[in-house]
Structure formats: C-alpha cells, structure tokens
Design a protein around this motif. Structure first.
Motif, PDB file in Angstrom:
ATOM      1  N   LYS A 152       7.864  -8.766   2.534  1.00 38.99           N
ATOM      2  CA  LYS A 152       6.479  -9.002   2.531  1.00 38.99           C
ATOM      3  C   LYS A 152       5.882  -7.718   2.585  1.00 38.99           C
ATOM      4  O   LYS A 152       4.644  -7.395   2.385  1.00 38.99           O
ATOM      5  CB  LYS A 152       5.925  -9.791   3.602  1.00 38.99           C
ATOM      6  CG  LYS A 152       6.511 -11.156   3.483  1.00 38.99           C
ATOM      7  CD  LYS A 152       6.216 -12.226   4.633  1.00 38.99           C
ATOM      8  CE  LYS A 152       6.739 -13.654   4.639  1.00 38.99           C
ATOM      9  NZ  LYS A 152       6.553 -14.410   5.880  1.00 38.99           N
ATOM     10  N   VAL A 153       6.753  -6.424   3.130  1.00 39.32           N
ATOM     11  CA  VAL A 153       6.185  -5.282   3.198  1.00 39.32           C
ATOM     12  C   VAL A 153       5.680  -4.622   2.049  1.00 39.32           C
ATOM     13  O   VAL A 153       6.463  -4.687   0.811  1.00 39.32           O
ATOM     14  CB  VAL A 153       6.957  -4.294   3.911  1.00 39.32           C
ATOM     15  CG1 VAL A 153       6.586  -2.769   4.135  1.00 39.32           C
ATOM     16  CG2 VAL A 153       7.286  -4.969   5.431  1.00 39.32           C
ATOM     17  N   ALA A 154       4.312  -4.048   1.769  1.00 43.53           N
ATOM     18  CA  ALA A 154       4.035  -3.206   0.789  1.00 43.53           C
ATOM     19  C   ALA A 154       4.997  -2.364   0.154  1.00 43.53           C
ATOM     20  O   ALA A 154       5.495  -1.513   0.992  1.00 43.53           O
ATOM     21  CB  ALA A 154       2.486  -2.709   0.914  1.00 43.53           C
ATOM     22  N   GLY A 155       5.363  -2.517  -1.228  1.00 44.74           N
ATOM     23  CA  GLY A 155       6.260  -1.383  -1.657  1.00 44.74           C
ATOM     24  C   GLY A 155       7.834  -1.804  -1.545  1.00 44.74           C
ATOM     25  O   GLY A 155       8.746  -1.161  -2.313  1.00 44.74           O
ATOM     26  N   VAL A 156       8.230  -2.665  -0.827  1.00 48.24           N
ATOM     27  CA  VAL A 156       9.562  -3.428  -0.816  1.00 48.24           C
ATOM     28  C   VAL A 156       9.814  -4.479  -1.960  1.00 48.24           C
ATOM     29  O   VAL A 156       9.075  -5.307  -2.072  1.00 48.24           O
ATOM     30  CB  VAL A 156       9.703  -4.136   0.595  1.00 48.24           C
ATOM     31  CG1 VAL A 156      11.217  -4.743   0.584  1.00 48.24           C
ATOM     32  CG2 VAL A 156       9.784  -3.037   1.643  1.00 48.24           C
ATOM     33  N   LYS A 157      10.788  -4.284  -2.737  1.00 49.55           N
ATOM     34  CA  LYS A 157      11.359  -5.074  -3.708  1.00 49.55           C
ATOM     35  C   LYS A 157      12.525  -5.579  -3.373  1.00 49.55           C
ATOM     36  O   LYS A 157      13.330  -5.252  -2.870  1.00 49.55           O
ATOM     37  CB  LYS A 157      11.114  -4.245  -5.410  1.00 49.55           C
ATOM     38  CG  LYS A 157      10.055  -3.645  -5.585  1.00 49.55           C
ATOM     39  CD  LYS A 157       9.987  -3.255  -6.974  1.00 49.55           C
ATOM     40  CE  LYS A 157       8.796  -2.308  -7.204  1.00 49.55           C
ATOM     41  NZ  LYS A 157       8.833  -1.596  -8.459  1.00 49.55           N
ATOM     42  N   THR A 158      12.915  -6.839  -3.894  1.00 45.21           N
ATOM     43  CA  THR A 158      14.002  -7.592  -3.548  1.00 45.21           C
ATOM     44  C   THR A 158      14.687  -8.201  -4.834  1.00 45.21           C
ATOM     45  O   THR A 158      14.248  -8.613  -5.739  1.00 45.21           O
ATOM     46  CB  THR A 158      13.505  -8.977  -2.815  1.00 45.21           C
ATOM     47  OG1 THR A 158      13.153  -8.626  -1.756  1.00 45.21           O
ATOM     48  CG2 THR A 158      15.184  -9.775  -2.465  1.00 45.21           C
ATOM     49  N   THR A 159      15.910  -8.019  -4.921  1.00 43.77           N
ATOM     50  CA  THR A 159      16.537  -8.270  -6.080  1.00 43.77           C
ATOM     51  C   THR A 159      17.449  -9.736  -6.196  1.00 43.77           C
ATOM     52  O   THR A 159      17.177 -10.212  -4.885  1.00 43.77           O
ATOM     53  CB  THR A 159      18.010  -7.133  -6.312  1.00 43.77           C
ATOM     54  OG1 THR A 159      18.719  -7.561  -5.553  1.00 43.77           O
ATOM     55  CG2 THR A 159      17.499  -5.616  -6.351  1.00 43.77           C
ATOM     56  N   ALA A 160      17.817 -10.135  -7.322  1.00 43.16           N
ATOM     57  CA  ALA A 160      18.380 -11.422  -7.246  1.00 43.16           C
ATOM     58  C   ALA A 160      19.576 -11.541  -6.088  1.00 43.16           C
ATOM     59  O   ALA A 160      19.772 -12.484  -5.565  1.00 43.16           O
ATOM     60  CB  ALA A 160      18.740 -11.888  -8.604  1.00 43.16           C
ATOM     61  N   SER A 161      20.254 -10.613  -5.807  1.00 39.30           N
ATOM     62  CA  SER A 161      21.457 -10.610  -4.946  1.00 39.30           C
ATOM     63  C   SER A 161      20.915 -10.492  -3.293  1.00 39.30           C
ATOM     64  O   SER A 161      21.840 -11.092  -2.605  1.00 39.30           O
ATOM     65  CB  SER A 161      22.494  -9.417  -5.076  1.00 39.30           C
ATOM     66  OG  SER A 161      21.647  -8.296  -4.574  1.00 39.30           O
ATOM     67  N   GLY A 162      19.627 -10.332  -3.070  1.00 43.45           N
ATOM     68  CA  GLY A 162      19.086 -10.205  -1.790  1.00 43.45           C
ATOM     69  C   GLY A 162      18.973  -8.941  -1.080  1.00 43.45           C
ATOM     70  O   GLY A 162      18.486  -8.572  -0.224  1.00 43.45           O
ATOM     71  N   LEU A 163      19.466  -7.809  -2.193  1.00 43.44           N
ATOM     72  CA  LEU A 163      19.190  -6.387  -1.838  1.00 43.44           C
ATOM     73  C   LEU A 163      17.809  -5.936  -1.830  1.00 43.44           C
ATOM     74  O   LEU A 163      17.198  -6.446  -2.707  1.00 43.44           O
ATOM     75  CB  LEU A 163      19.779  -5.556  -2.804  1.00 43.44           C
ATOM     76  CG  LEU A 163      19.690  -3.994  -2.615  1.00 43.44           C
ATOM     77  CD1 LEU A 163      20.332  -3.588  -1.487  1.00 43.44           C
ATOM     78  CD2 LEU A 163      20.322  -3.201  -3.695  1.00 43.44           C
ATOM     79  N   GLN A 164      17.326  -5.352  -0.948  1.00 40.04           N
ATOM     80  CA  GLN A 164      15.708  -4.978  -0.734  1.00 40.04           C
ATOM     81  C   GLN A 164      15.743  -3.372  -0.997  1.00 40.04           C
ATOM     82  O   GLN A 164      16.892  -2.668  -0.348  1.00 40.04           O
ATOM     83  CB  GLN A 164      15.080  -5.276   0.508  1.00 40.04           C
ATOM     84  CG  GLN A 164      15.169  -6.796   0.581  1.00 40.04           C
ATOM     85  CD  GLN A 164      14.219  -7.277   1.709  1.00 40.04           C
ATOM     86  OE1 GLN A 164      14.089  -6.335   2.667  1.00 40.04           O
ATOM     87  NE2 GLN A 164      14.254  -8.577   1.896  1.00 40.04           N
TER      88      GLN A 164
END
Length: 243
Positions: free
Chosen positions: A128-140
């Motif tokens: 939920k932190v601004a700028g953080v992206k999450t991939t399908a595998s769960g990697l952020q």
C-alpha cells in the motif's frame, strides 16, 4: 597386653597395619578403594535390552533437535521390526525419503511461524506504500533510480552492486562495503533476484522486497538469514554481460 588393647580399639570397618618405629607402635590405616557398580535397570535383562533402549533415546534426541515433537510410535516400531525380520516394508525408498523430508519441513515450519507471520504482515502493509509495485509472484519492488540501458534476460550474466537486509534492518551482506560489485548469472540466484533484475534497465537502482518463497525459503542461508525470512535488497544494475 598393650598391643592387644590397641588392636581392640580399631574400628572393625577399618583395615590397619602395625609398624614398629624406634620402639614405638604406630597404627596406619589402609586406603580403601571402592568401585561403583552400574545402576541396575529393572527393564534391562541383558546388554541387548539396554542397547535397544539406548538406540531409542539416541534417535529421539536427534529427531527432537531437528524439530520433531512426536511420532506414531506403533508404526515406528513396526518399521524397525519389518526391516530386522526381513518382512516386506510398506513404503518404497523414494516414498520413505519424501515422507521424512515432508515431516522435517513441517516441523521446521512450526518453529518459524513468527518469521512467516512477520513477512506476511509486512508485505501486506508494504504493497500500500506509494511507489511499491507487486508482481504476480508476490515480489514487490520500488524504483529508486530508473536507468536507460538494456534489460537483462534470465540467461544473462550481470554486474551489480547490492545491499541485503532483514525486515528488522539488520544487514547480512553488501557489495558496497566490500567496494566490489558482484558478477553473477541470473539463472543461478534466488528467484526474487532472477525476476526482479529482469525488470531493471542498466543503470537502474531498485529496492526489492522478496517473500521467503522467492528467497531462501525454509532453509534460510547460514547464520545470518533465518528460515522463512522475507528479505529487502537494494540493487544497482551496472552492466549486462550477456550469456
């Protein structure tokens, strides 16, 4: 008569010797050496009985050290008996080894439920932190600096600077501290690195938040990275060297 009186005064339990020195009678006590007998065990009728029980103790201590807290004791004894008596065993060697591996994995996992819960809670909040992206595998991941060079493929070797920490901020490795970037093949590192670095262009610097299943998993790594640890890496991609 004097000698007789002295003899009668010596306790019966003590062994004595008499020695004549310059006309005087000297009484010397002998040192009594006693050998402690082994404590008898009511259940052990012979050496085989004692050894059998000792094997059980040794096995249990070893298994407890590896995290197991209980077994099906009837089936444990049956397994021992079947092998020793030549009966047909109920599992193939492959299935037996798989069962043992799963039992240790489950036992080990129960020891590190705190690490698992901590990592899960962190990632849930971090996404939920601004700028953080999450991939399908769960990697952020978070972009610190975006480069403009080529992106590596999983089969490439790359040159990178990095720093790795646990969720509590404890650093476990840093190429910056050694002042020496690391050259490595992307198909021979933890899955979080393989995936994350393919997102990066040369010249980029990213922060990766790697779940335990994309990091060192149930085993951890050495003394610094406990099992089931979620890890944080800052990685700077310096160069793509190709295959």
């Amino acid at each position: 008569m004097k000698l007789l009186i002295i003899t009668l005064l010596i306790p019966i339990s003590a062994f004595t010797t008499m020695a004549q020195t310059k006309g005087k009678t000297v009484v010397k006590k002998k040192t009594v050496v006693t050998t402690k007998k082994p404590v008898a065990t009511a259940f052990a009728k012979n050496t085989l009985d004692s050894a059998s029980y000792a094997f059980g103790i040794s096995m249990a201590e070893g298994l407890k050290e590896r995290g197991l807290t209980t077994l099906n004791y009837d089936l444990l004894v049956k397994g021992l008996r079947d092998v020793f008596t030549g009966n047909k065993v109920m599992l193939t060697s492959t299935v037996a080894q798989t069962s043992i591996s799963k039992a240790f994995t489950q036992a080990n996992k129960s020891k590190y439920t705190g690490n698992i819960a901590e990592g899960k809670a962190f990632l849930e909040s971090n996404k939920k932190v601004a700028g953080v992206k999450t991939t399908a595998s769960g990697l952020q991941y978070m972009v610190i600096k975006e480069g403009n060079g080529i992106k590596p493929k999983a089969t490439d070797t790359v040159l990178a600077h990095y720093k790795g920490t646990l969720l509590n901020g404890k650093q476990f490795d840093s190429s910056y501290d050694r002042n020496e970037p690391l050259s490595l093949p992307l198909n021979n590192v933890i899955a979080g690195w393989t995936e994350g670095m393919q997102l990066m262009s040369t010249g980029s610097k990213y922060r990766l938040f790697i779940p335990y299943n994309l990091a060192y998993g149930e085993r951890g790594a050495g003394q610094d990275i406990p099992p089931y640890s979620t890890l944080v890496f800052e990685i700077e991609l310096l160069k793509v060297n190709g295959k």
